[in-house]
Design an enzyme around this catalytic site. Structure first.
Site, short mmCIF file in Angstrom:
data_model
loop_
_atom_site.label_atom_id
_atom_site.label_comp_id
_atom_site.label_asym_id
_atom_site.label_seq_id
_atom_site.Cartn_x
_atom_site.Cartn_y
_atom_site.Cartn_z
CB CYS A 83 -0.40 -2.01 -1.84
SG CYS A 83 -0.36 -3.79 -2.22
CG HIS A 193 -1.44 -0.85 -6.27
ND1 HIS A 193 -0.25 -0.36 -5.79
CD2 HIS A 193 -1.44 -2.19 -6.03
CE1 HIS A 193 0.46 -1.36 -5.28
NE2 HIS A 193 -0.24 -2.48 -5.41
CD GLU A 195 -0.20 2.97 -7.13
OE1 GLU A 195 0.52 1.98 -6.89
OE2 GLU A 195 -1.12 3.34 -6.37
#
Length: 211
Positions: A83, A193, A195
Site C-alpha cells: 500500500c 493489501h 494480507e
C-alpha cells in the site's frame, strides 16, 4: 522445511499485526522492529504503510527507514512494499497539492487517481504480466484495495514510472489505469493489501516467500 525470517518495519504506520499474521500463516518467522540492527539476520524485509505519503516518509526518516530500504535493495535482498509502503518506493508523491520526496527506488510519481469515486476501496481484478512471478495462477483473482492515490504509466514529462525491465501488474478504477504491483529484481510492491485479500493474497505471499 526451515521457515524464512522476515523483518516487518514498524515506523508508526501500517497494518502491522494483520501483515505479521498473514506472513506467519504463509510460512514465515516474523521479526517486527523499528531499528535497522533488528533485521541483521532477516532474509527479507516488508514495508507496510497506511495514510498520507508525506507522513509515512516522515515516519521512515525518524527510524532510519529510508537508508535501511535503500541499503537493503542495494544489497539485493528481498523487499516487499504494501500500500503506502509500495508508494514510498517511488521518487515523489503529491497529495493534496503538497509534494514530498519518496525513497526513490523507482522514478515515478504518486498522484491522485482520476476517478469520480474515491477512495478506490474494495475488491478488484488485476492484469498481471505474461511472466507472472508472484501472480502465477492468480491472474483472474481479486485483491483488496484502499487508496485514493497511485502511479500511472508515466509522469507529466512522459518519463517512465519504473525501470524498463520491471514487471508491472495493472488495475483499473473507473477508467483510470494505475500500477497495482511492481516486480523488479529483489523488489516486489503492491498497491493492494495482500494480507486483506483472502486466499489470493495468501497465495501471493507464499509465492513471494518462495521466490
Amino acid at each position: 522445511m526451515i521457515e524464512p525470517t522476515i523483518g516487518v518495519l514498524d515506523y508508526g504506520s501500517g497494518n502491522l499485526h494483520s501483515a505479521c499474521r498473514a506472513l506467519e500463516a504463509a510460512g514465515a518467522q516474523v521479526r517486527l522492529g523499528s531499528k535497522p540492527s533488528e533485521f541483521a539476520s532477516a532474509e527479507a524485509l516488508v514495508v507496510p504503510g497506511v495514510g498520507a505519503f508525506a507522513a509515512c516518509m516522515a515516519g521512515l526518516h525518524a527510524v532510519g527507514g529510508v537508508d535501511l530500504v535503500r541499503d537493503w535493495v542495494g544489497s539485493g535482498r528481498k523487499l516487499l512494499g504494501i500500500c503506502v509502503g509500495h508508494q514510498v518506493l517511488f521518487a515523489h508523491g503529491v497529495e493534496r497539492g503538497e509534494p514530498a520526496d519518496g525513497i526513490g527506488i523507482f522514478p515515478g510519481t504518486v498522484e491522485r487517481l482520476a476517478a469520480r469515486r474515491l477512495p478506490h476501496m474494495g475488491w478488484n481484478t488485476v492484469e498481471a504480466p505474461a511472466q507472472a512471478g508472484v501472480f502465477e495462477g492468480l491472474q483472474d483473482r481479486r485483491f483488496y484495495f484502499v487508496h485514493s492515490y497511485g502511479v500511472h504509466a508515466s509522469d507529466d514529462d512522459g518519463q517512465a514510472c519504473v525501470p524498463a525491465d520491471a514487471r508491472i501488474t495493472w488495475c483499473e478504477h473507473e477508467g483510470d489505469r494505475f500500477i497495482a504491483a511492481v516486480q523488479w529484481g529483489s523488489v516486489t510492491s503492491t498497491q493492494f493489501h495482500p494480507e486483506k485479500s483472502g486466499a489470493a493474497g495468501a497465495q501471493l505471499l507464499r509465492h513471494w516467500l518462495a521466490s
